[in-house]
Design an enzyme around this catalytic site. Sequence first.
Site, PDB file in Angstrom:
ATOM      1  N   LYS A  54     -40.508 -32.711  33.680  1.00 44.64           N
ATOM      2  CA  LYS A  54     -41.556 -33.600  34.194  1.00 44.64           C
ATOM      3  C   LYS A  54     -41.658 -33.465  35.712  1.00 44.64           C
ATOM      4  O   LYS A  54     -42.746 -33.386  36.275  1.00 44.64           O
ATOM      5  CB  LYS A  54     -41.256 -35.053  33.803  1.00 44.64           C
ATOM      6  N   GLN A  98     -36.903 -42.754  31.451  1.00 40.31           N
ATOM      7  CA  GLN A  98     -36.561 -41.829  30.368  1.00 40.31           C
ATOM      8  C   GLN A  98     -35.727 -42.548  29.298  1.00 40.31           C
ATOM      9  O   GLN A  98     -34.723 -43.183  29.596  1.00 40.31           O
ATOM     10  CB  GLN A  98     -35.766 -40.639  30.935  1.00 40.31           C
ATOM     11  N   ASP A 121     -46.627 -43.876  30.549  1.00 42.33           N
ATOM     12  CA  ASP A 121     -46.161 -43.471  29.219  1.00 42.33           C
ATOM     13  C   ASP A 121     -46.985 -44.169  28.128  1.00 42.33           C
ATOM     14  O   ASP A 121     -46.936 -43.772  26.969  1.00 42.33           O
ATOM     15  CB  ASP A 121     -44.686 -43.864  29.052  1.00 42.33           C
TER      16      ASP A 121
END
Length: 293
Positions: A54, A98, A121
Amino acid sequence: MPAKLIKGKEVAAQIRQEIKQQVEKLKAEKGVTPGLVTILVGEDPASQSYVRAKQKTSHELGFYSVQDNQSADIPEEDLLKLVDKYNNDPQIHGILVQLPLPRHINETKVLYAIDPDKDVDGFHPVNVGRMVIGEPAYLPCTPSGIQQLLIRSGTNIEGAETVIVGRSNIVGKPIANILLQKAAGANATVTICHTRTRDIAEHTRRADILIVAAGKPKAVTADMVKPGAVVIDVGVNEIGRTAEGKRKLVGDVDFDAVQQVASAITPVPGGVGPMTITMLMLNTLQAAKRAAK
Ligand code: NAP
């Protein structure tokens, strides 16, 4: 004739190019650089590698990118404070925590602490709610990547019998909601199957578009697929290692056999996978554009 391959790698590269151009425009016209923070708790190797990927992509696209590593024993309260710090940081437009988090931390509590306007997200219930009722929202990355694959491969979604195998909160349910919307690139007729569905094949055989996110190799075999269907294989299953120690990956669909029946199919790897990070970048760009207004 074997099915056409829907190459996610190529589609993702095309979208990344579009993002890069828009980032340059945003910098030049508004003086705003999209900022993304990835918070990693602990040292899980898989999470480390996802976060690295990422970060790498966000650098390549010209983002302001922050990697915040925290030790596995960080108290929940401190992690919540850290999220709040980034909620209030004007240089940061997107916050990614994460997952999974260590057991002593309540994942839901942490995800709910992210400002919904920075929730790139798309997991915050405010964004999930907006998605369901068709308001502008950050869409979760894997499902919105699947929608882009369908659109950009020229698949007719409107009115299509669309069957989804899997009902998880990160893939099955959101892709069903996205394709169900009364909107361009959607308007599908959607059925969701899961382990309690009585006769899965009865549903999958009707599908013009079949999306499989079960996490089981060969969950879908050729006899379960309608001739000419478009098949999106979301599954990523490790079935061993190559002689060089590389992971051998397969999807959820019996690829070789299904390729003889379908009209188009995504490979694994190189299908849905490359789209996920790309859509995260697109959400972050959108967040920066909103902040620039
Ligand atoms: P998950 O949370 O384990 O959910 C799997 C779903 O599939 C569940 O709803 C389960 O039903 C259903 N299911 C399992 N076996 C089935 C079968 N034989 N027939 C019908 N339904 C079945 O998995 P997930 O997080 O959605 O992920 C699914 C797969 O996609 C995994 O392989 C994952 O690694 C992959 N994935 C890939 C990406 C990417 O970027 N490419 C992103 C996310 C996930 P029940 O609800 O009844 O248990």
